[in-house]
Design a protein around this motif. Structure first.
Motif, PDB file in Angstrom:
ATOM      1  N   LEU A 123      19.661   2.026   2.825  1.00 32.09           N
ATOM      2  CA  LEU A 123      19.904   1.937   1.381  1.00 32.09           C
ATOM      3  C   LEU A 123      19.167   3.064   0.652  1.00 32.09           C
ATOM      4  CD1 LEU A 123      19.681  -1.890   0.601  1.00 32.09           C
ATOM      5  CD2 LEU A 123      21.690  -0.441   0.421  1.00 32.09           C
ATOM      6  N   LEU A 124      17.949   3.301   1.079  1.00 37.45           N
ATOM      7  CA  LEU A 124      17.156   4.364   0.458  1.00 37.45           C
ATOM      8  C   LEU A 124      17.818   5.726   0.675  1.00 37.45           C
ATOM      9  CD1 LEU A 124      14.540   5.096  -1.030  1.00 37.45           C
ATOM     10  CD2 LEU A 124      13.388   5.238   1.169  1.00 37.45           C
ATOM     11  N   GLU A 162       0.816  -1.213   0.000  1.00 37.91           N
ATOM     12  CA  GLU A 162       0.000   0.000   0.000  1.00 37.91           C
ATOM     13  C   GLU A 162       0.849   1.262   0.000  1.00 37.91           C
ATOM     14  OE1 GLU A 162      -2.368  -1.714   3.059  1.00 37.91           O
ATOM     15  OE2 GLU A 162      -2.681  -3.024   1.332  1.00 37.91           O
ATOM     16  N   GLU A 163       1.819   1.278   0.914  1.00 44.34           N
ATOM     17  CA  GLU A 163       2.597   2.491   1.077  1.00 44.34           C
ATOM     18  C   GLU A 163       4.017   2.231   0.609  1.00 44.34           C
ATOM     19  OE1 GLU A 163       3.149   5.652   4.750  1.00 44.34           O
ATOM     20  OE2 GLU A 163       2.583   3.596   5.142  1.00 44.34           O
ATOM     21  N   ARG A 164       4.612   3.156  -0.151  1.00 44.42           N
ATOM     22  CA  ARG A 164       5.978   2.939  -0.613  1.00 44.42           C
ATOM     23  C   ARG A 164       6.969   3.779   0.182  1.00 44.42           C
ATOM     24  NH1 ARG A 164       6.396   3.280  -6.956  1.00 44.42           N
ATOM     25  NH2 ARG A 164       8.151   1.921  -6.590  1.00 44.42           N
ATOM     26  N   ARG A 165       8.172   3.235   0.283  1.00 49.80           N
ATOM     27  CA  ARG A 165       9.283   3.939   0.903  1.00 49.80           C
ATOM     28  C   ARG A 165       9.000   4.462   2.315  1.00 49.80           C
ATOM     29  NH1 ARG A 165      11.898   6.633  -4.542  1.00 49.80           N
ATOM     30  NH2 ARG A 165      12.545   4.615  -5.314  1.00 49.80           N
ATOM     31  N   ALA A 166       8.210   3.702   3.054  1.00 55.74           N
ATOM     32  CA  ALA A 166       7.974   4.059   4.446  1.00 55.74           C
ATOM     33  C   ALA A 166       8.517   2.924   5.286  1.00 55.74           C
ATOM     34  CB  ALA A 166       6.482   4.235   4.679  1.00 55.74           C
ATOM     35  N   PHE A 167       9.807   2.990   5.618  1.00 58.20           N
ATOM     36  CA  PHE A 167      10.417   1.910   6.389  1.00 58.20           C
ATOM     37  C   PHE A 167      10.424   2.265   7.861  1.00 58.20           C
ATOM     38  CE2 PHE A 167      12.524   1.704   2.214  1.00 58.20           C
ATOM     39  CZ  PHE A 167      12.021   0.488   1.812  1.00 58.20           C
ATOM     40  N   LYS A 168       9.837   1.380   8.655  1.00 53.95           N
ATOM     41  CA  LYS A 168       9.862   1.602  10.099  1.00 53.95           C
ATOM     42  C   LYS A 168      10.524   0.395  10.736  1.00 53.95           C
ATOM     43  CE  LYS A 168       5.269   3.305   9.480  1.00 53.95           C
ATOM     44  NZ  LYS A 168       4.645   2.285   8.725  1.00 53.95           N
ATOM     45  N   GLY A 169      11.724   0.586  11.250  1.00 54.08           N
ATOM     46  CA  GLY A 169      12.402  -0.523  11.904  1.00 54.08           C
ATOM     47  C   GLY A 169      12.107  -0.493  13.392  1.00 54.08           C
ATOM     48  N   THR A 189       7.683  -7.508  -2.391  1.00 51.97           N
ATOM     49  CA  THR A 189       7.176  -6.437  -1.536  1.00 51.97           C
ATOM     50  C   THR A 189       8.247  -5.378  -1.299  1.00 51.97           C
ATOM     51  OG1 THR A 189       6.037  -8.229  -0.428  1.00 51.97           O
ATOM     52  CG2 THR A 189       5.731  -6.052   0.473  1.00 51.97           C
ATOM     53  N   THR A 190       9.473  -5.823  -0.940  1.00 44.20           N
ATOM     54  CA  THR A 190      10.519  -4.830  -0.717  1.00 44.20           C
ATOM     55  C   THR A 190      10.952  -4.193  -2.037  1.00 44.20           C
ATOM     56  OG1 THR A 190      12.225  -6.534  -0.711  1.00 44.20           O
ATOM     57  CG2 THR A 190      11.398  -5.833   1.417  1.00 44.20           C
ATOM     58  N   ALA A 191      10.898  -4.960  -3.135  1.00 43.74           N
ATOM     59  CA  ALA A 191      11.223  -4.384  -4.446  1.00 43.74           C
ATOM     60  C   ALA A 191      10.263  -3.239  -4.735  1.00 43.74           C
ATOM     61  CB  ALA A 191      11.122  -5.447  -5.537  1.00 43.74           C
ATOM     62  N   TYR A 192       9.005  -3.474  -4.455  1.00 40.51           N
ATOM     63  CA  TYR A 192       7.982  -2.458  -4.682  1.00 40.51           C
ATOM     64  C   TYR A 192       8.220  -1.243  -3.786  1.00 40.51           C
ATOM     65  CZ  TYR A 192       3.422  -0.207  -4.577  1.00 40.51           C
ATOM     66  OH  TYR A 192       2.424   0.713  -4.625  1.00 40.51           O
ATOM     67  N   GLN A 193       8.585  -1.525  -2.535  1.00 43.66           N
ATOM     68  CA  GLN A 193       8.822  -0.457  -1.572  1.00 43.66           C
ATOM     69  C   GLN A 193       9.937   0.490  -2.013  1.00 43.66           C
ATOM     70  OE1 GLN A 193       7.847   0.052   1.959  1.00 43.66           O
ATOM     71  NE2 GLN A 193       6.000  -0.898   1.186  1.00 43.66           N
ATOM     72  N   LEU A 194      10.972  -0.090  -2.612  1.00 46.59           N
ATOM     73  CA  LEU A 194      12.208   0.642  -2.831  1.00 46.59           C
ATOM     74  C   LEU A 194      12.357   1.198  -4.249  1.00 46.59           C
ATOM     75  CD1 LEU A 194      14.531   0.964  -0.776  1.00 46.59           C
ATOM     76  CD2 LEU A 194      15.644  -1.001  -1.813  1.00 46.59           C
ATOM     77  N   SER A 195      11.920   0.428  -5.245  1.00 48.10           N
ATOM     78  CA  SER A 195      12.397   0.698  -6.605  1.00 48.10           C
ATOM     79  C   SER A 195      11.465   1.522  -7.475  1.00 48.10           C
ATOM     80  CB  SER A 195      12.628  -0.629  -7.338  1.00 48.10           C
ATOM     81  OG  SER A 195      13.032  -1.609  -6.437  1.00 48.10           O
ATOM     82  N   GLY A 196      12.088   2.201  -8.437  1.00 47.24           N
ATOM     83  CA  GLY A 196      11.341   2.930  -9.447  1.00 47.24           C
ATOM     84  C   GLY A 196      10.998   2.033 -10.619  1.00 47.24           C
TER      85      GLY A 196
END
Lengths: 323, 336
Positions: free
Chosen positions: B198-199, A262-269, B217-224
């Motif tokens: 990394l981001l 759903e949400e991109r580039r929102a990393f919460k460790g 899922t992580t590919a989607y999170q990170l990549s263009g």
């Protein structure tokens, strides 16, 4: 709720290393109900695999079960003799290991490995009966009938994992323990293997404990989930409720860190590093990383309490009403 | 656009079996990738085991040479670079590997790998400058130098070790970082922290990332953008958001549909009805044909070319044959 199949109370396991005793499983209690799928989730080193080994009574020195009971029906597995326990394995409680790892003997055809397991429990069974049983098992786990005549290296990862499932259910046990059965597999194969396990479990009416670290697989497969951290159970509850409203701060953080579509580039460790079992922090083992930690969390070990029907939490700051 | 790194229709064939055996394994076929110098990007290379994603990473890093096609850095073929050019390449293109334990020498403290980089590339003139560089790099990835330095690899957690590797890559101020499954061996609670650092390399330092993973899922999170590989063949390539949200290739659809979503309310409804034997393929047609629910006669006779279904997306599947054909190189430039 349906009847209790397995009842674990106050289980303690320690490993005696040269650097001191490692309290891998610390006062763990939970129940497993008939026909249920329970997930046991935790990070590496949280003690989840040690619980599985303890339930199978496969803890070897320097490890030792130190107290607690594991009641399967009327039997306390902890008190059984080695021979009695050997008979209980496979027939009453069985383990499905990681098939991709070295669980299968590489120089033995699949059928002889399954036959060994059956014969160990039923010495008088005829070869014809064994062959029939193996064919039945192959159908049950969705493998072709040539597979029993093959060696493990001729099988793909997913097929090996199915052979391990077949072996685990060959004596129709009441309880199946599956330790990370899909962690080395690709997602498509993983889904197929989990489908197989669910299907087999439903047909046998057995109860399953699925051990793993992948919350996605847990969400897809189990009915209830038990969350471990540094040797202790933090929270136990129905999967939908736990995902909807996690009560323990660790579970809350764990669910918040899951990457979603759903949400991109929102990393919460989760800040901090996992607790060392060799020198666990005093009080609640999670307090050094807990955003809500209070002074008493550093001193008192929180007991597991049923804060709502079916929801067990070991945390000082969670009370009966809300979190 | 100036291409910094270009993979042009690269293939890699391995001879398998003994040296008398003529058996060949096509690990990667006709893959192209472009990294723009002026606009940093994050590109995911995704696929299951045996898809050729690590082969592509090793080609990009110059660890292996392509059997056909080329890998160029700043317009120079890696195979014919001069010593000096190779040195620049080695510094500007860094790698982070899967296992954060095996890359360390267990007899040395963790800073050994950092010091070695500084020494080899003469990054610091004085010891004070050296220590400052190390401290800076560690802090960028969220590690406290005083808690990290002086320790042996086994005294750090997997997540910490992996972050030291990110810090090491960062020290050299690279242009590109190739990260091969950097979080697959790290616990869930620490995974997010590593992906975050990394981001940060991309957002704060303008470093391009090539993120190699089996985890969509992580590919989607990170990549263009994303390249989906299946048994060495490019199945679908282009804009990551579009591909994950609306996959077109039957393989991508299968893969996206099999992601175990961390939501117990959205469960997979029915069992998959595809072949149980994973490593089929072979033959002269599409390698996915044996498992494909949409398979037609032509799929088994000829390898499908890439069809450009959108401005920044191409799919290697005959289902899209009404769209124009496109070379892997052209499409790789469209989303770079």
């Amino acid at each position: 709720m349906s009847s209790e199949v397995l009842r674990v109370r106050g289980l303690n396991v320690r490993y005696y290393t040269t650097r001191g005793a490692v309290h891998a499983v610390d006062d763990v209690s939970f129940s497993l109900y008939q026909g249920e799928k329970l997930g046991l989730v935790g990070e590496s080193g949280s003690g989840k695999s040690t619980i599985v080994l303890a339930l199978m009574r496969l803890i070897r020195p320097p490890g030792k079960i130190e107290g607690g009971e594991v009641r399967l029906g009327d039997t306390d597995l902890v008190k059984l003799s080695e021979e009695q326990m050997r008979l209980a394995r496979f027939s009453r409680i069985s383990l499905v290991p990681q098939g991709a790892m070295n669980s299968l003997n590489p120089v033995m055809k699949v059928k002889y490995q399954i036959a060994d397991a059956i014969r160990a429990h039923d010495g008088r069974i005829s070869n014809r009966e064994i062959d029939a049983r193996i064919v039945e098992l192959m159908d049950l786990v969705g493998l072709r009938r040539e597979v029993p005549n093959m060696y493990p290296h001729e099988l793909s990862g997913g097929m090996k994992q199915r052979v391990c499932i077949a072996m685990g259910i060959c004596m129709s046990p009441e309880v199946i323990l599956a330790d990370e059965p899909t962690s080395a597999l690709d997602v498509v194969v993983q889904r197929q293997v989990m489908d197989t396990l669910a299907d087999v479990q439903a047909r046998l009416g057995a109860a399953v404990i699925l051990v793993g670290h992948d919350m996605g697989v847990m969400a897809q497969f189990v009915d209830r989930i038990a969350v471990m951290y540094a040797g202790r159970l933090m929270e136990v509850g129905p999967i939908v409720e736990v995902f909807e409203e996690p009560l323990h701060p660790y579970t809350q953080l764990l669910i918040a860190t899951l990457p979603s579509l759903e949400e991109r580039r929102a990393f919460k460790g989760i800040p901090g590093i996992p607790a060392s079992l060799l020198r666990p922090p005093p009080g609640c083992t999670f307090h050094p990383r807990c955003p809500f930690a209070q002074p008493r969390c550093q001193v008192d070990v929180p007991a597991s309490r049923e804060v709502r029907p079916g929801r067990w939490v070991a945390c000082h700051i969670v009370d009966g009403g809300s979190s | 656009m100036t291409a910094l790194l270009e993979v042009r229709g690269a293939s890699k064939v391995f001879n398998v079996g003994g040296f008398v055996s003529k058996k060949k394994l096509i690990a990667l076929e006709n893959a192209s990738l472009t990294i723009d110098e002026d606009r940093p990007s994050i590109t995911a290379i995704a696929g299951e085991s045996g898809s050729g994603k690590t082969t592509l990473a090793r080609l990009v890093l110059g660890i292996i040479q392509p059997s056909a096609g080329q890998v160029l850095y700043r317009g120079k073929d890696l195979a014919t670079m001069s010593r000096e050019e190779r040195r620049t390449f080695r510094r500007e293109v860094q790698a982070i590997f899967q296992d954060p334990f095996e890359v360390y020498n267990p007899f040395y403290r963790v800073e050994h790998s950092l010091l070695l980089s500084i020494e080899k590339f003469k990054l610091a003139r004085t010891n004070a400058e050296r220590d400052r560089l190390i401290a800076q790099a560690l802090e960028t990835v969220g590690l406290r130098p005083e808690e990290t330095l002086g320790r042996y690899p086994h005294q750090l957690s997997g997540g910490q070790r992996q972050r030291v590797m990110v810090a090491r890559a960062l020290l050299l101020k690279p242009k590109i970082i190739v990260a091969d499954e950097p979080v697959s061996m790290v616990d869930a609670s620490l995974r997010a922290t590593i992906l975050e650092s990394l981001l940060k390399l991309y957002t704060d330092f303008g470093i391009s990332l090539i993120y190699i993973t089996h985890d969509l899922t992580t590919a989607y999170q990170l990549s263009g953008s994303i390249m989906m590989l299946y048994q060495g063949m490019v199945a679908e390539v282009g804009d990551c958001e579009r591909i994950i949200k609306a996959p077109q290739h039957p393989y991508t659809r299968l893969l996206v549909g099999s992601i175990p979503l961390p939501n117990p309310k959205i469960r997979h409804k029915e069992a998959l009805r595809i072949s149980l034997d994973e490593m089929t393929g072979g033959g002269s047609g599409c390698r996915f044909a044996d498992r494909c629910p949409n398979v037609t006669a032509i799929c088994r006779t000829a390898v499908p070319p890439l069809y450009r279904t959108e401005e920044r997306r191409a799919v290697a599947c005959y289902l899209y044959k009404e769209y124009p054909e496109v070379t892997s190189e052209t499409i790789s430039k469209s989303y770079a």
